[in-house]
Enzyme design. Structure first.
Site, PDB file in Angstrom:
ATOM      1  N   GLY A  99       0.814  -1.209   0.000  1.00 47.98           N
ATOM      2  CA  GLY A  99       0.000   0.000   0.000  1.00 47.98           C
ATOM      3  C   GLY A  99       0.844   1.253   0.000  1.00 47.98           C
ATOM      4  O   GLY A  99       2.059   1.226  -0.255  1.00 47.98           O
ATOM      5  N   GLU A 481      -8.812  -4.180 -26.253  1.00 50.89           N
ATOM      6  CA  GLU A 481      -8.184  -5.266 -25.500  1.00 50.89           C
ATOM      7  C   GLU A 481      -6.977  -5.823 -26.255  1.00 50.89           C
ATOM      8  O   GLU A 481      -5.948  -6.138 -25.659  1.00 50.89           O
ATOM      9  CB  GLU A 481      -9.222  -6.363 -25.226  1.00 50.89           C
ATOM     10  CG  GLU A 481      -8.680  -7.611 -24.548  1.00 50.89           C
ATOM     11  CD  GLU A 481      -8.097  -7.374 -23.169  1.00 50.89           C
ATOM     12  OE1 GLU A 481      -7.443  -8.289 -22.646  1.00 50.89           O
ATOM     13  OE2 GLU A 481      -8.280  -6.268 -22.604  1.00 50.89           O
ATOM     14  N   LYS A 485      -3.163  -5.893 -24.786  1.00 53.54           N
ATOM     15  CA  LYS A 485      -2.341  -7.102 -24.671  1.00 53.54           C
ATOM     16  C   LYS A 485      -0.985  -6.908 -25.359  1.00 53.54           C
ATOM     17  O   LYS A 485       0.044  -7.315 -24.840  1.00 53.54           O
ATOM     18  CB  LYS A 485      -3.061  -8.298 -25.304  1.00 53.54           C
ATOM     19  CG  LYS A 485      -4.188  -8.849 -24.485  1.00 53.54           C
ATOM     20  CD  LYS A 485      -3.678  -9.498 -23.210  1.00 53.54           C
ATOM     21  CE  LYS A 485      -4.754  -9.477 -22.146  1.00 53.54           C
ATOM     22  NZ  LYS A 485      -4.980  -8.177 -21.526  1.00 53.54           N
TER      23      LYS A 485
END
Length: 608
Positions: A99, A481, A485
């Protein structure tokens, strides 16, 4: 993103910690480290690079002991080097942390004034010094961590040990997931239950704001108000196959080939004949879905592209308005909630920080209900949503998501059809689409047979630095997409456009060094798409077309066509994803990149 493993046991935990880190490698990291207490002495080893480097260092200079913590770091504050690697120490304290501590600069200044010396550039070192300072007045390590966390702002999952108290491990969760593994005479903690499967199958998930004190014989959990609470323990049925690529060179290729099986698994029991079992979305799903009048989809990365695809389906099939937004944007702007809106979050891991924050914000914004489409049982999104569709895609190790994307699309279509049924859409249409959905596994098996041709095609991209992807209608998000990729794993700059936008700017980029990839199913937009392609050819661009075999495309000068079997318009986006995945894989192989763990990326993005 990052990985935490901790253990308190009577046996030596060194191998347990390192194996846990190995099982979290898929999340993305740049360094690894371990701290173990032995005979009230704190030993620490850190290395830049892979967990194998850390493992070898522990062979050369062994650490042993019953209490320890380990970490894989993905750099946020400070460059990837050994000095910035976790665990970080202060006096007798060691800490690992996932975090971001947003107020670390103020805390750092205050701690420096108190005489603490910082040796790293990280925000995490603040936690170590802060706990050490609180221990001067606190009655226990638990109390020190409870006091320290009240001074920290941000998202964190942290584990702390004290060499003077070697039988104890304290963890705190605020925004970053932690799970406790329950053993017999030993207990464990991790950021992902997969890390602990070799040692336990019983897990308790910490809730937001929890702090837990873990010893060999007990686990005590305290909530945000420091009140003791019980968190239900459950038996995991997750099967971890991260160590087995089978016949494949990379996990990504293994997962591409697992898509027919994953799609069959996600539909099993949820589609019976041509009927959809709407209870797949959870208890009371029928009551909730019958009232839905609008959809808000929230996601990041690949999941955002699946949401963009589903928007076409919600509006065309179910006839309801659908909005799609990137989670990191949604949470920081004021938006208008339409009446009876269902908020749908999409996440493979169920721990994506921005998506989880968007869900929590939405709960205060007037949404009728919330649903998540997720691959990990027990994850934060699943626990905090009203409804959940479990994807059943199996563990996905490759950072570039493949099978999770196609399974998400299947889950979204089931949701579309379930809502359409409640809204009185023609039942014949619903049955037709449902039948097409159940045929997908077989059609994808056939599409995977294109692999040799695509491998050969990939050679054309060996010297390329830019690529353009084009699609129209619901194929536009599939082009997005495909571009994602390619850039993720081959590091080729790739952009996607709705083909009709060519004349509005992208056409200026077209030349013989700019390959243009087109997805072209045989639908009502085909003739428009052909016109767009002619615009590319007229300017010397090289076209690579994945086309329906009935669409009338032929290879020729400036055009290479790979034919696809005909498929229904509604299922075409899922099928046309497959060749784009294969192309990106083989281009990455030619480029010599790290396919499964591409640079600078993480599988599970648990920081903002």
């Amino acid at each position: 993103m990052c990985g935490i493993v901790g253990a308190v046991a009577q046996r030596d935990v060194s191998d347990i910690l390192v194996e846990g880190l190995r099982r979290l490698e898929y999340r993305g990291y740049d360094s690894a480290g371990v701290a173990i207490i032995h005979n009230n002495e704190l030993g620490r080893v850190r290395r830049v690079g892979k967990v194998s480097e850390l493992s070898q260092a522990l062979v050369d200079a062994p650490l042993s002991g019953g209490t320890g913590i380990a970490h894989t770091r993905w750099a946020t504050h400070g460059e990837p080097n050994e000095t910035n690697a976790h665990p970080h120490v202060s006096s007798n304290i060691a800490v690992v942390h996932n975090g971001i501590i947003e107020n670390y600069e103020n805390l750092r200044s205050q701690l420096k004034e108190l005489g603490y010396v910082f040796t790293s550039d990280t925000d995490t070192e603040v936690i170590a010094h802060l706990v050490a300072e609180e221990l001067k007045t606190a009655n226990s390590l638990l109390e020190a961590v409870q006091h320290a966390r009240k001074k920290m702002v941000g998202a964190y999952g942290a584990a702390v040990i004290d060499q003077r108290d070697p039988e104890r491990l304290v963890v705190a969760r605020s925004g970053s997931p932690l799970v406790i593994g329950l053993g017999i005479g030993e207990n464990f903690v991790a950021s992902d239950q997969l890390a602990l499967l070799p040692v336990t199958r019983r897990f308790a998930f910490l809730e937001e704001g929890d702090v837990a004190e873990i010893t060999r014989k007990s686990v005590q959990i305290f909530d945000l108000n420091d009140q003791p609470v019980e968190r239900d323990a459950s038996e995991s049925d997750v099967k971890h196959d991260a160590g087995d690529k089978g016949e494949f060179r990379h996990f990504m290729m293994k997962e591409i080939h697992e898509q027919p099986k994953a799609l069959a698994a996600t539909l099993d029991g949820r589609v019976i004949g041509d009927e959809i079992v709407t209870e797949a979305f959870g208890v009371n799903s029928n009551e909730i879905l019958s009232k839905v009048e609008a959809i808000q989809l929230i996601a990041c990365g690949t999941s955002y592209n699946s949401a963009m695809t589903a928007r076409y389906w919600f509006e065309e099939i179910a006839g309801i308005p659908c909005q799609v937004e990137i989670a990191s944007e949604f949470r920081y702007r004021k938006s208008v909630v339409l009446p009876n809106s269902l908020l749908v979050t999409l996440s493979q891991s169920g721990e994506t920080a921005d998506t989880l924050a968007a869900l929590r914000l939405a709960k205060e914004s007037g949404y009728m209900s919330s649903l998540t489409i997720c691959n990990v049982p027990g994850s934060s999104l699943v626990r905090e949503s009203d409804l959940a569709y479990m994807m059943r895609a199996g563990v996905e190790i490759g950072v570039a998501s493949t099978k999770a994307f196609t399974v998400q699309l299947a889950g979204l279509m089931l949701l579309v059809l379930s809502i359409a049924k409640h809204r009185g859409v023609d039942i014949a249409l619903i049955k037709e689409i449902t039948k097409s959905l159940t045929e997908l596994p077989v059609q994808i098996e056939k599409a995977l047979q294109m692999e040799p041709a695509i491998k050969e095609l990939a050679e054309d991209f060996a010297d390329k630095h830019h690529t353009l992807f084009l699609g129209r209608g619901s194929q536009y998000p599939i082009a997005m997409e495909g571009a994602l990729k390619l850039k993720e794993i081959s590091y080729i700059h790739a952009e996607a456009y709705a083909a009709g936008e060519l004349k509005h700017g992208p056409l200026a980029l077209i030349d013989d060094d700019m390959p243009v990839i087109v997805v072209a199913p045989n639908n009502e937009l085909l003739e428009k798409l052909k016109s767009n392609m002619e615009e590319v050819r007229a300017r010397g661009g090289q076209l690579y077309v994945f086309a329906d075999k009935n669409a009338g495309f032929k290879s020729g000068e400036g055009v290479k066509v790979l034919e696809m079997d005909h498929i229904s318009d509604y299922m075409a986006p899922v099928l046309y994803t497959i060749p784009l995945q294969l192309l990106s894989y083989y281009v990455a192989i030619i480029k010599g990149t790290d396919v499964d763990q591409p640079r600078n990326l993480a599988k599970s993005v648990t920081v903002e």
